[in-house]
Design a protein around this motif. Structure first.
Motif, short mmCIF file in Angstrom:
data_model
loop_
_atom_site.label_atom_id
_atom_site.label_comp_id
_atom_site.label_asym_id
_atom_site.label_seq_id
_atom_site.Cartn_x
_atom_site.Cartn_y
_atom_site.Cartn_z
N GLY A 405 -48.18 11.88 -50.21
CA GLY A 405 -48.98 11.39 -51.13
C GLY A 405 -50.06 10.39 -50.34
O GLY A 405 -51.27 10.18 -50.71
N LYS A 409 -54.32 10.02 -49.83
CA LYS A 409 -55.05 8.85 -50.08
C LYS A 409 -55.96 8.44 -48.95
O LYS A 409 -57.17 8.01 -49.13
CB LYS A 409 -54.25 7.69 -50.52
CG LYS A 409 -53.71 7.90 -51.91
CD LYS A 409 -52.51 6.77 -52.34
CE LYS A 409 -52.32 7.07 -53.83
NZ LYS A 409 -53.23 6.57 -54.93
N TYR A 431 -53.01 13.04 -57.99
CA TYR A 431 -53.86 12.17 -57.31
C TYR A 431 -55.55 13.06 -57.72
O TYR A 431 -56.39 12.52 -56.82
CB TYR A 431 -53.56 12.65 -55.64
CG TYR A 431 -52.27 12.50 -55.17
CD1 TYR A 431 -51.96 11.11 -55.03
CD2 TYR A 431 -51.19 13.31 -55.26
CE1 TYR A 431 -50.54 10.75 -54.41
CE2 TYR A 431 -49.94 12.83 -54.91
CZ TYR A 431 -49.62 11.68 -54.56
OH TYR A 431 -48.27 11.16 -54.12
N ASP A 434 -57.67 10.08 -58.10
CA ASP A 434 -58.24 9.30 -56.93
C ASP A 434 -59.36 9.97 -56.32
O ASP A 434 -60.36 9.06 -55.79
CB ASP A 434 -57.28 9.39 -55.69
CG ASP A 434 -55.83 8.50 -55.78
OD1 ASP A 434 -55.91 7.40 -55.77
OD2 ASP A 434 -54.92 9.30 -56.28
#
Length: 490
Positions: A405, A409, A431, A434
């Motif tokens: 993960g 990012k 995610y 994000d």
């Protein structure tokens, strides 16, 4: 962890489904259902209530109608090779396996298209077309086993997507079954049909909109010539620089793949290729008219040398070229030779950020204590880091998933994406926020709801939290098909 389960379905309901599809096409025994509890992302598991294997569009319509009547969520599935949990069941759901729908409906060489059912295997298409000098361009590493239906759901790519594009660039149309059992055609056998591009909305929707029962594919003539080289480098820095130089020179390779040292070690152990122990390797194809290919390949080779290549190998024949590509395409499975478990990740970064992001990934490897092998489509910056771990060591699986993960990012921070070709599924849904704001996610949910207001197709995928189909875009709400239980991690 044991897969999440739900109470068994009533035998009367199972019998009704079995009557729709015939003997042997409806699976309900626990040992049969176990086969369908996950896809290629085996750390996510959940037990379906029933698996139905239709053979025709008419049977799909009947199954969808009965599932809606019974309030069962439907999870479409192909070969189950996906790596993001896209075919992960909702506990107690109906898995609609489309792998037995494998007819070639039509081939039109003159107009460059063919129609196939969703269970047709990707590689089998090119084998079928080869005698006439045609092929199907998208070539995911799992192409010998993955289905066209699954490729459409995930918008699969492959090594040669740099020049030829992803599945979305080769799907002209589709026949689909909607939530109410109606059958509609999206697009058709032309490159640019008028009206809204609903075909574009379908490809990559990960089974959340409808069930695909036939696909119209674009087919291409084989290029006149192909030239391949394998170049080795001291590190991924030099290899990444070579990629940048080649693309900046105006060369568009058919494919340009990078592997780091750990990936090369695994590939050698699994396939026996005689690649040296180096910091990085590049495998590149150039194809097109013979005269252009000879010039372009020579220039790409020169640029690789100027970037610091240690050695450049040219295959002496087609068999040696096939061996090189077999090594690359076996990379994911090959890692099993050097680690008992691993997580395959999939993110995208700008080409100019390759060296920097790989150094950041190396720092994550050091800080986590987990080895990370890197294999990726370097030409378009599509990374495939493999986080290696041992599930027998307490806490390592969770640490590996967390590290994977963190890599996503890094990709977003570098100006990239959380997925290039594996899809969002269940794995990457956390995610999405994000990358996208609340309004973005609400708009995506509205598109989904316009196809499937009840959100019964493939629940718990793509979106980080269940979303309302109604007048309040973006409001988080629960839905019966999404609260029966969350998927477990095996």
């Amino acid at each position: 962890m044991q897969a999440v389960a739900a109470p068994p379905l009533a035998q009367g309901l199972i019998d009704r489904f079995a009557a729709l599809v015939g003997p042997g096409q409806c699976l309900s025994a626990p040992d049969q259902l176990r086969t369908y509890e996950c896809d290629g992302l085996t750390s996510f598991r959940a037990m379906p209530g029933l698996v139905v294997l239709p053979r025709t569009t008419e049977e799909v319509v009947a199954v969808v109608n009965l599932a809606r009547e019974a309030g069962l969520p439907i999870v479409p599935r192909g070969s189950g090779t996906g790596l993001s949990g896209g075919a992960l069941p909702t506990p107690g759901c109906l898995v609609l396996g489309l792998s037995r729908m494998k007819r070639i409906v039509q081939i039109d060489y003159e107009n460059g298209f063919m129609k196939v059912e969703p269970g047709v295997i990707n590689l089998e298409i090119s084998k079928l077309l080869a005698p006439k000098g045609y092929y199907y361009a998208p070539d995911p590493s799992s192409q010998s086993v993955c289905t066209i239906g699954g490729n459409v759901a995930e918008n699969s790519g492959g090594a040669h997507c740099l020049k030829y594009g992803f599945t979305t660039n080769h799907v002209l149309g589709a026949k689909v079954v909607l939530h109410d059992g109606s059958v509609v055609e999206l697009g058709g056998p032309v490159l640019d049909p008028p009206g809204y591009d609903l075909r574009g909305a379908l490809v990559g929707s990960e089974g959340t909109l409808c069930v695909v029962t036939e696909v119209t594919l674009r087919i291409l003539r084989k290029p006149e010539a192909t030239r391949t080289f394998f170049a080795t480098f001291p590190s991924t820095d030099e290899a990444g620089n070579a990629v940048s130089l080649i693309i900046a020179a105006g060369i568009v390779p058919a494919a340009i793949e990078m592997m780091d040292r750990l990936a090369i070690v695994a590939i050698k152990a699994a396939t026996g290729v005689d690649w040296p122990d180096v910091g990085a390797g590049l495998l590149m194809d150039v194809d097109g008219p013979a005269a252009e290919v000879e010039h372009t390949a020579a220039e790409a080779t020169r640029l690789a040398s100027s970037a610091g290549a240690i050695e450049i190998r040219l295959p002496k024949d087609a068999a040696e070229r096939d061996t090189m590509w077999r090594g690359r395409k076996s990379a994911f499975a090959a890692v099993g030779r050097i680690s008992p478990n691993y997580v395959v990740q999939d993110g995208v970064i700008p080409r100019s950020e390759i060296a920097k992001v790989l150094r950041d990934i190396e720092r994550l490897s050091t800080s986590s204590g987990l080895r990370i092998a890197n294999v990726f489509h370097a030409g378009d910056g599509n990374l495939h880091p493999l986080v290696l771990y041992d599930a027998a060591i307490e806490g390592q699986e969770a640490l590996a998933e967390h590290t994977a993960g963190q890599i996503l990012k890094l990709c977003v921070a570098a100006g990239g994406s959380i997925t290039g070709e594996h899809g969002v599924g269940a794995d990457k849904a956390p995610y999405m926020a994000d990358m996208f704001g609340e309004d973005d996610l609400a708009t995506m949910a509205m598109v989904r709801c316009s196809f499937d207001p009840a959100r019964g197709f493939n629940p718990n995928k793509v979106f980080p939290t269940p979303r309302l189909c109604g007048d309040t875009p973006g409001k988080y709400v629960a839905h019966p098909t999404e609260t029966a239980g969350q998927a477990g991690r095996g």
